[in-house]
Structures are given as structure tokens and as C-alpha cells.
Design a protein around this motif. Structure first.
Motif, PDB file in Angstrom:
ATOM      1  N   LEU A  83       0.832  -1.203   0.000  1.00  0.00           N
ATOM      2  CA  LEU A  83       0.000   0.000   0.000  1.00  0.00           C
ATOM      3  C   LEU A  83       0.866   1.252   0.000  1.00  0.00           C
ATOM      4  CD1 LEU A  83      -2.799  -1.081   2.490  1.00  0.00           C
ATOM      5  CD2 LEU A  83      -3.009  -0.777   0.031  1.00  0.00           C
ATOM      6  N   ARG A  84       1.989   1.196   0.694  1.00  0.00           N
ATOM      7  CA  ARG A  84       2.927   2.326   0.668  1.00  0.00           C
ATOM      8  C   ARG A  84       3.464   2.520  -0.743  1.00  0.00           C
ATOM      9  NH1 ARG A  84       7.955   2.748   0.034  1.00  0.00           N
ATOM     10  NH2 ARG A  84       8.279   0.505   0.217  1.00  0.00           N
ATOM     11  N   GLN A  85       3.773   1.395  -1.409  1.00  0.00           N
ATOM     12  CA  GLN A  85       4.272   1.482  -2.778  1.00  0.00           C
ATOM     13  C   GLN A  85       3.211   2.042  -3.711  1.00  0.00           C
ATOM     14  OE1 GLN A  85       5.573  -2.631  -3.246  1.00  0.00           O
ATOM     15  NE2 GLN A  85       7.697  -1.986  -3.181  1.00  0.00           N
ATOM     16  N   PHE A  86       1.951   1.614  -3.508  1.00  0.00           N
ATOM     17  CA  PHE A  86       0.862   2.155  -4.311  1.00  0.00           C
ATOM     18  C   PHE A  86       0.761   3.658  -4.128  1.00  0.00           C
ATOM     19  CE2 PHE A  86      -1.409  -2.150  -3.986  1.00  0.00           C
ATOM     20  CZ  PHE A  86      -0.913  -2.561  -5.206  1.00  0.00           C
ATOM     21  N   SER A  87       0.842   4.106  -2.881  1.00  0.00           N
ATOM     22  CA  SER A  87       0.690   5.535  -2.581  1.00  0.00           C
ATOM     23  C   SER A  87       1.815   6.352  -3.197  1.00  0.00           C
ATOM     24  CB  SER A  87       0.650   5.757  -1.067  1.00  0.00           C
ATOM     25  OG  SER A  87       1.918   5.531  -0.468  1.00  0.00           O
ATOM     26  N   GLN A  88       2.970   5.738  -3.368  1.00  0.00           N
ATOM     27  CA  GLN A  88       4.123   6.437  -3.927  1.00  0.00           C
ATOM     28  C   GLN A  88       4.324   6.139  -5.409  1.00  0.00           C
ATOM     29  OE1 GLN A  88       7.510   5.553  -1.445  1.00  0.00           O
ATOM     30  NE2 GLN A  88       6.509   6.287   0.423  1.00  0.00           N
ATOM     31  N   GLY A  89       3.364   5.423  -5.999  1.00  0.00           N
ATOM     32  CA  GLY A  89       3.447   5.142  -7.433  1.00  0.00           C
ATOM     33  C   GLY A  89       4.480   4.122  -7.818  1.00  0.00           C
ATOM     34  N   GLU A  90       4.917   3.272  -6.874  1.00  0.00           N
ATOM     35  CA  GLU A  90       5.973   2.310  -7.163  1.00  0.00           C
ATOM     36  C   GLU A  90       5.420   0.964  -7.632  1.00  0.00           C
ATOM     37  OE1 GLU A  90       8.219   1.939  -3.626  1.00  0.00           O
ATOM     38  OE2 GLU A  90       8.846   4.041  -3.570  1.00  0.00           O
ATOM     39  N   ARG A  91       4.179   0.684  -7.331  1.00  0.00           N
ATOM     40  CA  ARG A  91       3.607  -0.628  -7.650  1.00  0.00           C
ATOM     41  C   ARG A  91       2.157  -0.443  -8.055  1.00  0.00           C
ATOM     42  NH1 ARG A  91       4.188  -6.118  -6.465  1.00  0.00           N
ATOM     43  NH2 ARG A  91       6.196  -5.720  -5.503  1.00  0.00           N
ATOM     44  N   GLY A  92       1.685  -1.268  -8.951  1.00  0.00           N
ATOM     45  CA  GLY A  92       0.296  -1.177  -9.349  1.00  0.00           C
ATOM     46  C   GLY A  92       0.007  -2.040 -10.556  1.00  0.00           C
ATOM     47  N   ARG A  93      -1.126  -1.767 -11.185  1.00  0.00           N
ATOM     48  CA  ARG A  93      -1.553  -2.498 -12.370  1.00  0.00           C
ATOM     49  C   ARG A  93      -1.963  -1.487 -13.421  1.00  0.00           C
ATOM     50  NH1 ARG A  93      -6.506  -4.598 -14.199  1.00  0.00           N
ATOM     51  NH2 ARG A  93      -6.312  -6.490 -15.451  1.00  0.00           N
ATOM     52  N   LEU A  94      -1.379  -1.584 -14.583  1.00  0.00           N
ATOM     53  CA  LEU A  94      -1.656  -0.660 -15.668  1.00  0.00           C
ATOM     54  C   LEU A  94      -2.412  -1.406 -16.753  1.00  0.00           C
ATOM     55  CD1 LEU A  94      -1.056   2.298 -16.545  1.00  0.00           C
ATOM     56  CD2 LEU A  94       0.869   1.390 -17.839  1.00  0.00           C
ATOM     57  N   SER A  95      -3.682  -1.074 -16.895  1.00  0.00           N
ATOM     58  CA  SER A  95      -4.526  -1.715 -17.893  1.00  0.00           C
ATOM     59  C   SER A  95      -4.684  -0.776 -19.085  1.00  0.00           C
ATOM     60  CB  SER A  95      -5.899  -2.045 -17.284  1.00  0.00           C
ATOM     61  OG  SER A  95      -6.701  -2.726 -18.217  1.00  0.00           O
ATOM     62  N   ILE A  96      -4.277  -1.253 -20.257  1.00  0.00           N
ATOM     63  CA  ILE A  96      -4.232  -0.412 -21.459  1.00  0.00           C
ATOM     64  C   ILE A  96      -5.308  -0.877 -22.444  1.00  0.00           C
ATOM     65  CG2 ILE A  96      -2.796   0.398 -23.362  1.00  0.00           C
ATOM     66  CD1 ILE A  96      -0.362  -0.439 -21.593  1.00  0.00           C
ATOM     67  N   GLY A  97      -6.138   0.037 -22.870  1.00  0.00           N
ATOM     68  CA  GLY A  97      -7.157  -0.253 -23.875  1.00  0.00           C
ATOM     69  C   GLY A  97      -6.734   0.280 -25.226  1.00  0.00           C
ATOM     70  N   MET A  98      -7.004  -0.471 -26.289  1.00  0.00           N
ATOM     71  CA  MET A  98      -6.560  -0.116 -27.638  1.00  0.00           C
ATOM     72  C   MET A  98      -7.746   0.284 -28.517  1.00  0.00           C
ATOM     73  SD  MET A  98      -3.282  -0.586 -27.488  1.00  0.00           S
ATOM     74  CE  MET A  98      -2.790  -0.627 -29.216  1.00  0.00           C
ATOM     75  N   GLU A  99      -7.705   1.493 -29.062  1.00  0.00           N
ATOM     76  CA  GLU A  99      -8.654   1.913 -30.089  1.00  0.00           C
ATOM     77  C   GLU A  99      -7.917   2.119 -31.417  1.00  0.00           C
ATOM     78  OE1 GLU A  99     -12.632   4.144 -28.483  1.00  0.00           O
ATOM     79  OE2 GLU A  99     -10.907   5.373 -28.987  1.00  0.00           O
TER      80      GLU A  99
END
Length: 303
Positions: A83-99
Motif C-alpha cells: 500500500l505504501r508502494q501504491f501511494s508512492q506510485g511504485e507498484r500497481g496495475r496498468l490496464s491499457i485499452g486499444m482503439e
């Protein structure tokens, strides 16, 4: 009832061997520690320890509580770290949509170095949002939308990533291969091959043929870029694609780009995302990398 501090107490008393040492490690007084555990025992209706001489021995309930503490506390520590990493932008999930169908080739060249730079971020690409990307972005189903046609809505931000030229791609021995530019009326005898997209979303229709009242002899739909360009190379039709993509495939296939109209069709690729997410470190990094990777594909773009 049972709280994290109780698990910490049981674990530290077992590790340190006494209430006094456990209290010191946990930075509480011994009396506060004893009071906390006494209250828990009263609430649960069972003892956690029994005293044998000067030492404390865990009861059956205490042994189970220690087992829970040894399993749960590391998970809680990990969760807090994540959660600390999430708050600092260090960890997460990036979902990319294509048009943008052909942009998948470009995206691969962005994702590869991005995964190396951000090993704690999971990347997912969703091509099924080709026809509803804005709704998916607003609905938090995707985090980034790759599109050549941004639709500005409150709460959304679109960042231009790179410019490109939309061209007609033909076989090297096609009659169009040697001309400077194509006129709309020349398409009336051609089989146009495109992705499965409504014609009002195809630039060759809405920016080239339809304003001149022209349609191709036949319109054929193919889902994959590779098959589409194999068909073009074999003389089975023509297609409209970004110049940078045609230049890449021209190294392997007998195809060439032809300008659509004297001025050409200039386009841009945008990355769309929610304004509230614009300060997320790993999303900012993706946008920055996408802009850095793109120029090598657009070096042949002619203004």
C-alpha cells in the motif's frame, strides 16, 4: 476483540521469553501489555498463557494464537508495504485499452522496456475496448486508452504521443506504386482491405473518399495486420495504414506507401487517462516512455 497488537504480543513474548522483553520490543509498558492480554482473555473466555514458576507457557488457545500470528503478521507487513508502494506510485496495475489496431505493433516496443523499468507494475492490454474505449476509461475498466481520435470528456486527459501520416499501402508492382499521391477517384476500381471498424472511424473514408463522394469497388475486412499486408503484397487489395507501420513491414514484404491526396492525411496518437490518475508515478513513466520510443517510427513522416 482480537487485534493486531494481540498477535504481536503473543509472537514477541514467545521470541523474547518474557513479558518485560516483549514490552520493550513493542515499545509499550509491561503493565499495558499485561492489561491488553488480560482483557482479551476475558473477552474470549479462555487463557492464552499459564504461569509455570517464573515462565509463561502457552495454552492450547495460545499455541493457536501464535500459529495465527506467525502466518498473519507477515502478510499484514507485506500489505502495508504494498500500500505504501501504491501511494508512492511504485507498484500497481496498468490496464491499457486499444482503439488503434496498428498501434499494437508500436505498443510492444513501449511495453518491453517499461516492464524492465517497473518490475512491480503488472501490465494488461485489452483490445476488446476498440469500440468503447472512452466508456471503459470513465468506468475504471482500463487506465490508459491508446487512440487516434480523442473524445474530450470532463475528468479525462489526452496526451499527444506522436504524429504520423496515414497512407495507402499497395504492392510494389501495383500501378499506384510510382505515383506522387493518390486521388479519391482512383479508389473506385480497388478492393480496400481494412480492420473490422465502422467506416466512419476509418480515415480513408471520412477524410479522403467520402468527402469526394467516392467508395471503393469492394471493401474487405481482415482482423490481423500480418494477414492484411500479406494480402496487399500478393495483389489482393490495398489498405490504409500509418506510414511508420508500412515502413517496418516493407523490410519483409513487397509493399510501398502512397500518399493520400496532395497534402496527405496527418494524424496523431494520443494516450488518454483519468485526470485523477495523472500524478501516479508508473502511469507518468509510461506516458514519458511512450513519447520517447515513438520518434524512431515517425522519422519518415512528411509534413
Amino acid at each position: 476483540m482480537l487485534e493486531r497488537i494481540h498477535l504481536n504480543i503473543v509472537q514477541q513474548v514467545e521470541k523474547q521469553g518474557s513479558l518485560t522483553k516483549a514490552a520493550s520490543v513493542l515499545h509499550v509498558t509491561q503493565s499495558a501489555l499485561s492489561h491488553s492480554m488480560k482483557k482479551l482473555e476475558e473477552q474470549l473466555g479462555t487463557q492464552v498463557w499459564r504461569r509455570e514458576g517464573r515462565s509463561l507457557q502457552l495454552t492450547q488457545a495460545g499455541q493457536y494464537l501464535l500459529f495465527v500470528a506467525n502466518r498473519v503478521l507477515p502478510q499484514l507487513d507485506l500489505a502495508e508495504d504494498r500500500l505504501r508502494q501504491f501511494s508512492q506510485g511504485e507498484r500497481g496495475r496498468l490496464s491499457i485499452g486499444m482503439e488503434c489496431h496498428p498501434c499494437y505493433q508500436w505498443l510492444l516496443k513501449v511495453v518491453s522496456p517499461y516492464l524492465s523499468q517497473w518490475p512491480d507494475v503488472d501490465v494488461d492490454v485489452k483490445q476488446r475496448f476498440q469500440f468503447g474505449g472512452i466508456g471503459a476509461l470513465i468506468g475504471f475498466e482500463i487506465d490508459v486508452l491508446v487512440t487516434p481520435d480523442p473524445l474530450y470528456k470532463p475528468g479525462l486527459k489526452f496526451m499527444p504521443v506522436f504524429d504520423y501520416e496515414q497512407v495507402l499501402v499497395v504492392a510494389k508492382d501495383h500501378p499506384f506504386a510510382g505515383i506522387d499521391y493518390l486521388k479519391p477517384e482512383q479508389m473506385t476500381s480497388e478492393v480496400l482491405i481494412s480492420y473490422p471498424v465502422d467506416i466512419d472511424r476509418l480515415d480513408i473514408y471520412n477524410q479522403f473518399m467520402l468527402p469526394a463522394g467516392i467508395t471503393p469497388m469492394r471493401h474487405k475486412v481482415i482482423e490481423t495486420t500480418d494477414i492484411m499486408l500479406q494480402m496487399v503484397a500478393s495483389g489482393r487489395g490495398v489498405s490504409a495504414l500509418p506510414r511508420w507501420l508500412v515502413d517496418e513491414y516493407a523490410q519483409q514484404l513487397e509493399i510501398v506507401p502512397v500518399r493520400l491526396g496532395k497534402q496527405g492525411i496527418a494524424k496523431q496518437i494520443f494516450l488518454g487517462f483519468r485526470e485523477t490518475d495523472s500524478d501516479i508515478g508508473y502511469l507518468e513513466a509510461f506516458v514519458t516512455l511512450a513519447k520517447a520510443v515513438s520518434p524512431k517510427f515517425t522519422k519518415n513522416f512528411a509534413k
